[in-house]
Structure formats: C-alpha cells, structure tokens
Design an enzyme around this catalytic site. Structure first.
Site, short mmCIF file in Angstrom:
data_model
loop_
_atom_site.label_atom_id
_atom_site.label_comp_id
_atom_site.label_asym_id
_atom_site.label_seq_id
_atom_site.Cartn_x
_atom_site.Cartn_y
_atom_site.Cartn_z
N ARG A 97 0.85 -1.19 0.00
CA ARG A 97 0.00 0.00 0.00
C ARG A 97 0.89 1.24 0.00
NH1 ARG A 97 -4.48 -1.42 4.60
NH2 ARG A 97 -2.76 -1.10 6.06
N ASP B 2 -10.06 3.28 13.99
CA ASP B 2 -8.71 2.89 13.58
C ASP B 2 -8.61 2.69 12.08
OD1 ASP B 2 -10.38 0.59 14.63
OD2 ASP B 2 -8.88 -0.55 13.51
#
Length: 518
Positions: free
Chosen positions: A193, A270
């Site tokens: 990512r 989160d």
C-alpha cells in the site's frame, strides 16, 4: 539496484522501540521496529505502472526478481527501515484499547520523482508486536480486493491510499472465512500500500485514553509539521485549524463514497485516515440495487451500523471521538465544535455539488434535493441498479424522456412493470427541470459523465478475478485493473464489466456479503 530515497521521518521523529521482534501486550510508544517475515517463493501477480512511475521504478525493475523479493518481504532496498505503528480505536462504537499494525509493516517513506512523500507499507508480511497472537499474513482473495479497489477508487476521483504491487507468497494461509468453524488453507499474498501517511484517528486516541498527553502532543505536532505543512500558527489556533482540516477532508471523502455508491463496511476509528483518505479495504462493496440499509460486512449484518446510508453520520461520530482524544490540548472546547461544524457544512456543500453533477444541472436548488431523493426512493422500491440508473440518465431526452433508457437498471421485471407509472412521472419532473437549466445538452452530458461512472468494482467482478487467480491465472486481475483505470469512459468491447450483478451472484459468498476474515 533501484535507488529510492527514504527519509523515514516518522521513525526518526517519534519515540519508538528499536529492538525487533518482541510482542508486547502494552506498548507506550508511537512505533516498534519489526522485520517482515520471509516467504517461500514470492512472485509478482500485478502492479500499478502509474504508482511505480511516481516512485521512479522503471518497468525492468518491477519485472525483476529483486522487486518480488522486496515487496514479498524477503529483502530490503537501501534506506528502508521497517516499523509498525501503535494505535487504538473504537470498533463498532466501543473502545477497543490498543490495536496497532497487526499485519501491516511500513518499509519506509520514499520521496517520489514529483517530490511527494510516499510511505510504502506491506500488508500480510508477517507478525508485528501488535499482532495479538495472529500470524500477520493475508490471503490472496482479500489482497486482490485491496489492490484493485485502491487503484479503482483513485481513478474514480475518490481520496484513497494507493497500491503499488500484489505479490503471491508461495505459502498457504489458514483462514475461517465466515467464522463458522471450518477453516481452510488459502494461497497467501502481500499488497504494498502507498500513501503520504497511514496515520489514523486511533493514533491520537490511544495516548489520550492513557492520559499520555506528552505523546499525544508529539503525534499532533508531528502530523501537522509533516502532513499539513500549509498550516501556520501557534498553540491552540494551529491545532484548531488542523482539526478543522481533518473534518473537511473527511467530509469530502465520504461525499465521494456516497456519489459512487461505495460502502466501506468497517468504519472503525482505527480505519479512519487523518488525511481524509479511504483506507483499509476489507469487507467493502458497491451498491448494486439501491438500498441505503445495505452493508457488505457479515459482522455488521444484524446492527448495520456501517450501512451505506449512515456513512456520513458515522464519519461525524468518529470525528467526535477524535475531538475527545485531542481535547486535552485545548483550554476551550469551542474550536473542536467549530471543526465538527466544518464537517457538516462541507458535506452538505459536496452533496449539493454532486447532486447537480449527477443530474446534469448548472446548480442545485432546494427542490433538486427533493428530486434526487424521489429518485432514490424509486430505485429502492423498484430494485434499480444505482450505477446503471444514473448512467442511463445521461442520454435521456429532455423533450421525450423514454423509460426504456433505464430498462437495464432493473433487477426484477415484475417491479419494473409495477413501478412504470412512478418512473414515468419522475422522468417528466426531471425533463421539465432540465428544460429550465442553463446547461446545453452537450454540457449536461459531459458533466454527468464525470460524476456517474460506467464501471465500478462490483463484488462479483472482483470475485471472478479471484477465482481465476486462485487457479493460477492472474489475467482477470490485470484486465480489471485496466478497465478500472478509465471508469468514466465507454470502453469498446468491455460492456460486460458494466453489467448489473447477475442473479447467480445475489447470495454467493464474496459477491454479496463478506467477512473481515482475510
């Protein structure tokens, strides 16, 4: 050897644990050093050529064995200093305590050829100090979904993290896909990512919950200095401007989700980016037949907390938790409420802008909000496909609106017939509104084509690519990646990728509902 430049500011400027490998129940630091765990036989399945170019990686480097070794977790480029970050979060509305990067390992912060900062993060590269007993691995199916969706969202114009590469590991991973006591061996994979920052709301929530205001302030000061350099000022005024920016960016992101019909599925704090980027692609989905109460997440099937229609409200609630977390840095709480008001005002402005664009109007009047709400109610009751309905309106005649233009949007012929008069009535209202509008027909169609995608990453399309890849054929992944690079264009020979969900996919695992198992 590739010469990427890394400066790794997070690791250099925030307190962390330097020793590698130890698992800790409670970590009172911002990060922990950790090395990826090697895999048996890493091989490249797919990559984003655009992201590679921005990083300065040419085609020969990406095709090399060294690339698969690095982004499969078996080696490092010079300058990489892997770490995992510590954070907490509210999950499904409840405080969950310390969480942290349980299977995400950041390799470093690279400076791209455009001067931008790009943190490279492997997902599925093995356990970290925050894995809580898990193996830190990821399976191929979830990795394909994350890889494809990251790039698809970028090309849709939705703020998002990106993906550089999808690497198979050559190892099997055991997962219980639906938590029903029937675990199976699945092929493993690792996604790299990419984002300017992976800082989350939870990075501020954890030290605040522990009363560690010193670390909380360090997190805020670091985030502003590195990721919001345009903000200037001192003390509380600077913090207030920063919080308002976070609220504004979050509103823009969620408005885009609602525009394209994206459902995140697990909007825990989160999983909320401080930069307003879509992050953590797990049990996500796109709305097929329009249903504001739909969620793709089996874990949320009963409460539907994170259903499509409530995403703006959930984002606001999450920002409220962030406001609580940073409140110790403010003598007066009024600036935090002003920031939350910024979210509301920005979202409403974006919603009006998107309403005008999706309907092809020069401006959004109050009655246009009623018009689009009436269309949504019709889509819901008649089981019409959201993407195909809005796309079908582009070529509608304002003089003689033909319901046949939307024939392919219906999932149920009986409901199509039953709703025919309602649809005709709505089309007449819409046509009358178009005749009042200042845009020319060509201007209207151009505006609508940029707001209403032809192609979205429907779950069944991703699942078909996964099925192929699990049999050793990655061509489906690569073709989907190519199609989703131009989601607003009519692409010759690719009509099948724009089709509504087929009936066989209505209730199939991976096509309708998904779990967090990955």
């Amino acid at each position: 050897m590739t010469q990427l430049h890394f400066d790794n500011r997070l690791r250099q400027q925030l307190p962390g644990y330097q020793e590698e490998g130890a698992r800790r129940r409670e970590v009172r630091a911002a990060w922990s050093a950790v090395m990826p765990t090697p895999v048996a036989a890493p091989y490249l399945i797919a990559h984003s050529a655009e992201m590679a170019h921005v990083l300065g990686l040419d085609a020969s480097e990406v095709a090399s064995a060294a690339f698969a070794q690095v982004f499969g977790g078996n080696a490092l480029y010079p300058g990489m200093q892997p770490w995992a970050v510590n954070y907490g979060g509210h999950q499904f509305g409840h405080w969950a305590g310390q969480l942290g990067d349980g299977r995400a390992i950041s390799l470093g912060e690279a400076i791209g050829i455009d001067g931008g900062r790009y943190e490279l993060q492997l997902k599925g590269a093995g356990p970290t100090p925050y894995s809580r007993g898990a193996d830190g691995r990821a399976v191929l199916r979830s990795s394909i979904r994350e890889f494809l969706c990251s790039e698809s969202m970028h090309h849709l114009g939705v703020p998002t993290t990106r993906a550089l590469s999808l690497v198979g590991t050559g190892d099997a991973v055991v997962r219980d896909m639906f938590y029903d006591g029937r675990p199976q061996r699945e092929p493993g994979a690792i996604v790299c990512r990419v984002a300017p920052s992976f800082i989350r709301f939870g990075n501020f929530e954890l030290p605040s919950a522990r009363g560690d205001n010193a670390l909380l302030r360090q997190w805020v000061d670091f985030t502003i200095a590195r990721d919001f350099p345009e903000l200037v000022g001192t003390a509380e005024a600077l913090y207030a401007d920063w919080f308002a920016q976070v609220c504004q960016r979050t509103a823009v992101m969620v408005a885009h989700w609602m525009r394209v019909g994206f459902v995140h599925g697990v909007m825990n704090t989160d999983n909320m980016s401080i930069l307003g980027l879509t992050i953590d692609y797990g049990p996500y989905g796109w709305v097929d037949d329009y249903d504001p109460d739909w969620t793709p997440n089996t874990t949320d099937a009963q409460g539907r907390r994170y259903r499509f229609g409530t995403q703006p409200q959930v984002a606001y609630w999450n920002l409220g938790r962030l406001a609580q977390a940073v409140a110790p840095l403010f003598a007066d709480q009024a600036p935090l409420q002003q920031g939350l008001n910024r979210f509301r005002d920005t979202y409403l402005a974006c919603d009006r802008r998107d309403t005008a664009a999706k309907l092809g109007l020069a401006e959004c009047r109050d009655e246009d909000l009623e018009l689009i709400d009436a269309l949504r109610a019709l889509m819901r009751d008649a089981e019409m496909d959201m993407t195909l309905t809005f796309r079908g309106l582009i070529d509608l005649s304002p003089v003689h609106p033909d319901p046949a233009q939307l024939h392919d949007a219906f999932y149920d012929d009986h409901k199509r017939v039953a709703s025919a008069s309602q649809l005709q009535e709505w089309l007449q209202r819409y046509a009358a509104r178009l005749q009042q509008d200042a845009l020319s027909p060509d201007e209207r169609r151009a505006l609508m084509r940029l707001a209403n995608p032809r192609y979205v990453l429907r779950n069944y399309l991703a699942q078909q690519a996964i099925d192929q890849a699990e049999q050793g054929d990655p061509s489906g992944v690569q073709e989907l990646l190519e199609v989703m690079r131009r989601p607003y264009d009519d692409q010759s020979g690719r009509a099948a990728f724009a089709a509504r969900r087929p009936e066989w996919a209505r209730d199939r695992a991976g096509c309708s509902m998904l779990s967090c198992s990955s």
